[in-house]
Scaffold this motif. Sequence first.
Motif, PDB file in Angstrom:
ATOM      1  N   ASP A   1      53.823 -24.429 125.328  1.00  0.00           N
ATOM      2  CA  ASP A   1      54.131 -24.613 123.917  1.00  0.00           C
ATOM      3  C   ASP A   1      54.267 -23.300 123.165  1.00  0.00           C
ATOM      4  O   ASP A   1      54.164 -23.279 121.941  1.00  0.00           O
ATOM      5  CB  ASP A   1      53.018 -25.460 123.267  1.00  0.00           C
ATOM      6  N   ASP A   2      54.500 -22.210 123.872  1.00  0.00           N
ATOM      7  CA  ASP A   2      54.643 -20.906 123.231  1.00  0.00           C
ATOM      8  C   ASP A   2      55.988 -20.297 123.613  1.00  0.00           C
ATOM      9  O   ASP A   2      56.498 -20.512 124.712  1.00  0.00           O
ATOM     10  CB  ASP A   2      53.517 -19.949 123.635  1.00  0.00           C
ATOM     11  N   LEU A   3      56.546 -19.511 122.688  1.00  0.00           N
ATOM     12  CA  LEU A   3      57.850 -18.889 122.906  1.00  0.00           C
ATOM     13  C   LEU A   3      57.741 -17.394 122.637  1.00  0.00           C
ATOM     14  O   LEU A   3      57.251 -16.978 121.588  1.00  0.00           O
ATOM     15  CB  LEU A   3      58.893 -19.508 121.967  1.00  0.00           C
ATOM     16  N   GLU A   4      58.170 -16.609 123.592  1.00  0.00           N
ATOM     17  CA  GLU A   4      58.156 -15.153 123.458  1.00  0.00           C
ATOM     18  C   GLU A   4      59.577 -14.665 123.213  1.00  0.00           C
ATOM     19  O   GLU A   4      60.491 -14.990 123.972  1.00  0.00           O
ATOM     20  CB  GLU A   4      57.578 -14.516 124.719  1.00  0.00           C
ATOM     21  N   ALA A   5      59.758 -13.894 122.149  1.00  0.00           N
ATOM     22  CA  ALA A   5      61.089 -13.445 121.741  1.00  0.00           C
ATOM     23  C   ALA A   5      61.229 -11.944 121.901  1.00  0.00           C
ATOM     24  O   ALA A   5      60.307 -11.182 121.600  1.00  0.00           O
ATOM     25  CB  ALA A   5      61.351 -13.836 120.290  1.00  0.00           C
ATOM     26  N   SER A   6      62.400 -11.518 122.364  1.00  0.00           N
ATOM     27  CA  SER A   6      62.758 -10.108 122.440  1.00  0.00           C
ATOM     28  C   SER A   6      64.242 -10.013 122.095  1.00  0.00           C
ATOM     29  O   SER A   6      65.104 -10.291 122.931  1.00  0.00           O
ATOM     30  CB  SER A   6      62.483  -9.541 123.838  1.00  0.00           C
ATOM     31  N   LEU A   7      64.532  -9.628 120.851  1.00  0.00           N
ATOM     32  CA  LEU A   7      65.893  -9.682 120.338  1.00  0.00           C
ATOM     33  C   LEU A   7      66.283  -8.345 119.720  1.00  0.00           C
ATOM     34  O   LEU A   7      65.481  -7.702 119.031  1.00  0.00           O
ATOM     35  CB  LEU A   7      66.023 -10.783 119.278  1.00  0.00           C
ATOM     36  N   ASN A   8      67.532  -7.949 119.952  1.00  0.00           N
ATOM     37  CA  ASN A   8      68.119  -6.776 119.316  1.00  0.00           C
ATOM     38  C   ASN A   8      69.228  -7.243 118.380  1.00  0.00           C
ATOM     39  O   ASN A   8      70.010  -8.133 118.735  1.00  0.00           O
ATOM     40  CB  ASN A   8      68.692  -5.815 120.354  1.00  0.00           C
ATOM     41  N   LEU A   9      69.298  -6.646 117.196  1.00  0.00           N
ATOM     42  CA  LEU A   9      70.291  -7.090 116.226  1.00  0.00           C
ATOM     43  C   LEU A   9      70.957  -5.904 115.562  1.00  0.00           C
ATOM     44  O   LEU A   9      70.387  -4.829 115.418  1.00  0.00           O
ATOM     45  CB  LEU A   9      69.659  -8.012 115.185  1.00  0.00           C
ATOM     46  N   VAL A  10      72.206  -6.161 115.150  1.00  0.00           N
ATOM     47  CA  VAL A  10      72.967  -5.226 114.325  1.00  0.00           C
ATOM     48  C   VAL A  10      73.536  -6.044 113.177  1.00  0.00           C
ATOM     49  O   VAL A  10      74.248  -7.026 113.383  1.00  0.00           O
ATOM     50  CB  VAL A  10      74.110  -4.559 115.116  1.00  0.00           C
ATOM     51  N   LEU A  11      73.202  -5.630 111.950  1.00  0.00           N
ATOM     52  CA  LEU A  11      73.637  -6.338 110.754  1.00  0.00           C
ATOM     53  C   LEU A  11      74.174  -5.316 109.769  1.00  0.00           C
ATOM     54  O   LEU A  11      73.408  -4.633 109.088  1.00  0.00           O
ATOM     55  CB  LEU A  11      72.485  -7.126 110.141  1.00  0.00           C
TER      56      LEU A  11
ATOM     57  N   ALA B   1      53.808 -17.774 113.999  1.00  0.00           N
ATOM     58  CA  ALA B   1      54.567 -16.610 114.435  1.00  0.00           C
ATOM     59  C   ALA B   1      53.727 -15.341 114.375  1.00  0.00           C
ATOM     60  O   ALA B   1      53.009 -15.099 113.402  1.00  0.00           O
ATOM     61  CB  ALA B   1      55.817 -16.436 113.587  1.00  0.00           C
ATOM     62  N   ASP B   2      53.821 -14.561 115.443  1.00  0.00           N
ATOM     63  CA  ASP B   2      53.234 -13.228 115.498  1.00  0.00           C
ATOM     64  C   ASP B   2      54.336 -12.290 115.982  1.00  0.00           C
ATOM     65  O   ASP B   2      54.461 -11.997 117.172  1.00  0.00           O
ATOM     66  CB  ASP B   2      52.026 -13.198 116.437  1.00  0.00           C
ATOM     67  N   LEU B   3      55.174 -11.849 115.026  1.00  0.00           N
ATOM     68  CA  LEU B   3      56.374 -11.101 115.348  1.00  0.00           C
ATOM     69  C   LEU B   3      56.345  -9.720 114.703  1.00  0.00           C
ATOM     70  O   LEU B   3      55.839  -9.553 113.583  1.00  0.00           O
ATOM     71  CB  LEU B   3      57.626 -11.849 114.852  1.00  0.00           C
ATOM     72  N   SER B   4      56.890  -8.754 115.406  1.00  0.00           N
ATOM     73  CA  SER B   4      57.065  -7.412 114.849  1.00  0.00           C
ATOM     74  C   SER B   4      58.552  -7.166 114.632  1.00  0.00           C
ATOM     75  O   SER B   4      59.385  -7.468 115.490  1.00  0.00           O
ATOM     76  CB  SER B   4      56.491  -6.355 115.793  1.00  0.00           C
ATOM     77  N   LEU B   5      58.886  -6.637 113.453  1.00  0.00           N
ATOM     78  CA  LEU B   5      60.270  -6.399 113.065  1.00  0.00           C
ATOM     79  C   LEU B   5      60.471  -4.903 112.829  1.00  0.00           C
ATOM     80  O   LEU B   5      59.769  -4.293 112.011  1.00  0.00           O
ATOM     81  CB  LEU B   5      60.601  -7.185 111.802  1.00  0.00           C
ATOM     82  N   LEU B   6      61.410  -4.312 113.549  1.00  0.00           N
ATOM     83  CA  LEU B   6      61.726  -2.896 113.409  1.00  0.00           C
ATOM     84  C   LEU B   6      63.183  -2.764 112.994  1.00  0.00           C
ATOM     85  O   LEU B   6      64.083  -3.219 113.697  1.00  0.00           O
ATOM     86  CB  LEU B   6      61.492  -2.165 114.730  1.00  0.00           C
ATOM     87  N   LEU B   7      63.414  -2.147 111.823  1.00  0.00           N
ATOM     88  CA  LEU B   7      64.760  -1.998 111.290  1.00  0.00           C
ATOM     89  C   LEU B   7      65.031  -0.542 110.954  1.00  0.00           C
ATOM     90  O   LEU B   7      64.143   0.191 110.482  1.00  0.00           O
ATOM     91  CB  LEU B   7      64.939  -2.853 110.024  1.00  0.00           C
ATOM     92  N   GLU B   8      66.272  -0.140 111.178  1.00  0.00           N
ATOM     93  CA  GLU B   8      66.721   1.202 110.825  1.00  0.00           C
ATOM     94  C   GLU B   8      68.053   1.100 110.093  1.00  0.00           C
ATOM     95  O   GLU B   8      68.902   0.267 110.449  1.00  0.00           O
ATOM     96  CB  GLU B   8      66.892   2.076 112.074  1.00  0.00           C
TER      97      GLU B   8
ATOM     98  N   SER C   1      70.285  -1.744 112.059  1.00  0.00           N
ATOM     99  CA  SER C   1      70.056  -2.055 113.470  1.00  0.00           C
ATOM    100  C   SER C   1      68.555  -2.164 113.678  1.00  0.00           C
ATOM    101  O   SER C   1      67.771  -1.523 112.977  1.00  0.00           O
ATOM    102  CB  SER C   1      70.641  -0.978 114.384  1.00  0.00           C
ATOM    103  N   GLY C   2      68.170  -2.990 114.623  1.00  0.00           N
ATOM    104  CA  GLY C   2      66.736  -3.156 114.824  1.00  0.00           C
ATOM    105  C   GLY C   2      66.417  -4.133 115.928  1.00  0.00           C
ATOM    106  O   GLY C   2      67.279  -4.501 116.739  1.00  0.00           O
ATOM    107  N   SER C   3      65.162  -4.556 115.969  1.00  0.00           N
ATOM    108  CA  SER C   3      64.693  -5.454 117.014  1.00  0.00           C
ATOM    109  C   SER C   3      63.604  -6.361 116.464  1.00  0.00           C
ATOM    110  O   SER C   3      62.914  -6.026 115.500  1.00  0.00           O
ATOM    111  CB  SER C   3      64.160  -4.662 118.214  1.00  0.00           C
ATOM    112  N   VAL C   4      63.470  -7.509 117.128  1.00  0.00           N
ATOM    113  CA  VAL C   4      62.419  -8.471 116.812  1.00  0.00           C
ATOM    114  C   VAL C   4      61.694  -8.796 118.110  1.00  0.00           C
ATOM    115  O   VAL C   4      62.320  -9.202 119.093  1.00  0.00           O
ATOM    116  CB  VAL C   4      62.997  -9.767 116.203  1.00  0.00           C
TER     117      VAL C   4
END
Length: 265
Positions: free
Chosen positions: A214-224, A244-251, A228-231
């Motif tokens: 019942d748990d989901l692990e996410a590793s995503l890269n995005l460009v908007l 949710a226990d997520l870290s968001l890194l944006l540049e 640019s960044g990652s989740v």
Amino acid sequence: MGIMSRKRLILSAVGLLVALLILPVLALQYFNWDSYRDRVAVWLGSVIEREVSITDRLDFQLWPTTRLSISGLQVSSPENVSDLPLVSLTHGEVELAIWSLLSGTVVINRLELDEPSINLVSGPEGQTNWHFGFVQVSDEKVSALPPVIVRDILVRQGRVRYSGPDSRLNQDLELDKLELILPEGARDSAVTSVGRLNGSALELQGSLMLVGDDDLEASLNLVLGTISGSVNGTVSDLMGGGQADLSLLLETGDMTRSVAMFVPG
């Protein structure tokens, strides 16, 4: 009773049993579901307490591939909130692995959605069109629901819009293509998406991994746009609402333009 009479009786009983098993299957396979799409829409609307319409086609196939297809689906918003439909769908198909149901697991081999549209509206007094009035499902019933595994998702020309009392905070997400692939026997699915958020180009790539039941692990890269960044992180207790226990890194090299993408007004 003679031996021949007993054999005829046994054969008749077996034939009757086979007929009772086969007839419902044949009915599901060859029943003209499309002629009853209006009744299905009315029944579905009574369940979710919204007006539902299926304007084009409804079809179900049991074999060789178990498939449900629907065209022209629309779910209305409450009249006191918005005139826009909450959900509309030009065409959708879902393919199920019917034998997996015997083990208590729902396996969706493929889900295709063409031109799905979701309009989320928040009124001036806090009312929303995505909250339903029927009784919420209890935690016990949620935990009793069978696990669902989705192997392949393809969304074409999708759109999600949010509008509220402050038009400066309105959001518009367009998805030219969204694809999720989970190979059989694997727990790590590949996700790719191309679209736009408030007119700025959006690209998303990464993976979603099921951890435990019942748990989901996410590793995503995005460009908007200029961002640019990652989740990365975990969403736990999916069937119970999700935590949710997520870290968001944006540049970004242009903060002004980046903020304008989220507050376009």
